[in-house]
Design an enzyme around this catalytic site. Structure first.
Site: not given
Ligand code: SF4
Length: 318
Positions: A56, A80, A84, A87, A187, A306
């Site tokens: 995406e 990923c 996190c 996310c 981050s 985001c």
């Molecule tokens: S914020 Fe970035 S590093 Fe953290 S789980 Fe989501 S995609 Fe992965």
């Protein structure tokens, strides 16, 4: 070694592919946008990969005084592994790294298939780019190539949760000619280790002090080079005391702070922050002299904002 004629012919084909969308004789991958979702100009598009997985990307229009510029947010992995908590992508686990071709294909699709001139590229889509530097570094080289997409390296930003080795390797790239203005975003998302560990598993292995030490090694240039990002989550990291503490932490780095109001993932335990709480956090941070920007929320309704990328039907088989 290539003769001059063969070299010129290779450059012509390279230019034709990137500039004029001429199809190469040997296409490494056949990638097409399988779905495009438009939310008031913010476009999320999916690319179907050769193995059936999808990646995406998001095109974000940023209005300026004279014209609207377009930022392309690219993915570097399918899913990923960083986990996190805030996310959407983390819900998938890591399915695989993207290849260099699959990363560059996201620009090619945005530019040629969707007809959007891309001004900036941020590696802030799915995945942790510093976990896939073998593909990401050549992708940056291609994106910045004058015979190719020709996106200046000052217009490219790589975002990380804080992979120390990767920060050093990217820093080495940012010391080489042609890439000296390549930017790094990290981050931070928390005022201290205790809060960070609640929302980012990586924080159990890498302390904020270690992260800052690594960031301090990244080469800087006059207009920046490094940016801290802070996803503002109600009840977790959004108090006045948190704002003051994170600004104190950032002082030795001397970088900007980008505040990103949390965009709820599926089954989120937290709501989005209220406008009032975002304004208060930003004002408190600014009162310390810290340069702060609030990220405008785009694409939240279509899960294109985001932290909201990721196909919930695709999960890593445990
Ligand atoms: S914020 Fe970035 S590093 Fe953290 S789980 Fe989501 S995609 Fe992965």
């Amino acid at each position: 070694m290539l003769g001059v004629q063969s070299k010129n012919s290779a450059i012509q084909k390279w230019r034709a592919f990137y500039r004029d969308n001429a199809t190469p004789e040997l296409a490494e991958t056949s990638i097409t946008a399988s779905k495009v979702i438009d939310d008031c100009g913010t476009k999320k598009f999916l690319l179907k990969l050769h193995d059936g997985l999808e990646t995406e990307s998001v095109i974000l229009p940023i209005k300026g005084f004279k014209k609207t510029r377009h930022t392309l947010c690219v993915s570097s992995q399918v899913g990923c592994a960083m986990g996190c908590d805030f996310c959407q992508t983390a819900q998938m686990g890591l399915l695989r790294n993207l290849t260099t071709a699959e990363i560059v294909a996201q620009w090619h699709t945005a530019h040629h298939a969707l007809g959007t001139k891309i001004d900036n590229i941020v590696f802030m889509g799915m995945g942790e780019p510093l976990e896939n530097l073998d593909a990401v570094i050549p992708a940056i080289e291609i994106l910045a190539d004058n015979n190719g997409p020709a996106i200046a390296s000052s217009k490219i930003c790589v975002s990380t949760v804080g992979r120390i080795e990767g920060i050093k390797l990217l820093g080495a790239m940012a010391r080489t000619d042609g890439f000296k203005r390549l930017s790094l975003a990290f981050s931070v998302n928390a005022p201290n280790d205790e809060v960070r560990k609640q929302i980012m598993p990586l924080a159990r292995a890498v302390s904020m002090e270690q992260l800052r030490d690594a960031i301090l090694t990244y080469p800087r240039h006059d207009c920046g080079g490094v940016l801290a990002e802070y996803v503002l989550i109600p009840g977790i990291n959004d108090s006045d005391a948190h704002a003051l503490e994170v600004c104190e932490y950032l002082k030795p780095i001397g970088c900007g702070l980008n505040v990103i109001p949390y965009n709820p993932r599926d089954n989120s335990p937290w709501p989005a922050p209220t406008e009032k709480s975002v304004d208060r956090f930003v004002a408190t941070a600014k009162s310390t002299g810290q340069f702060v920007r609030r990220r405008i929320t785009l694409g939240r309704d279509t899960m294109a904002a985001c932290g909201q990328l990721g196909n919930k039907e695709l999960h890593k088989v445990q």
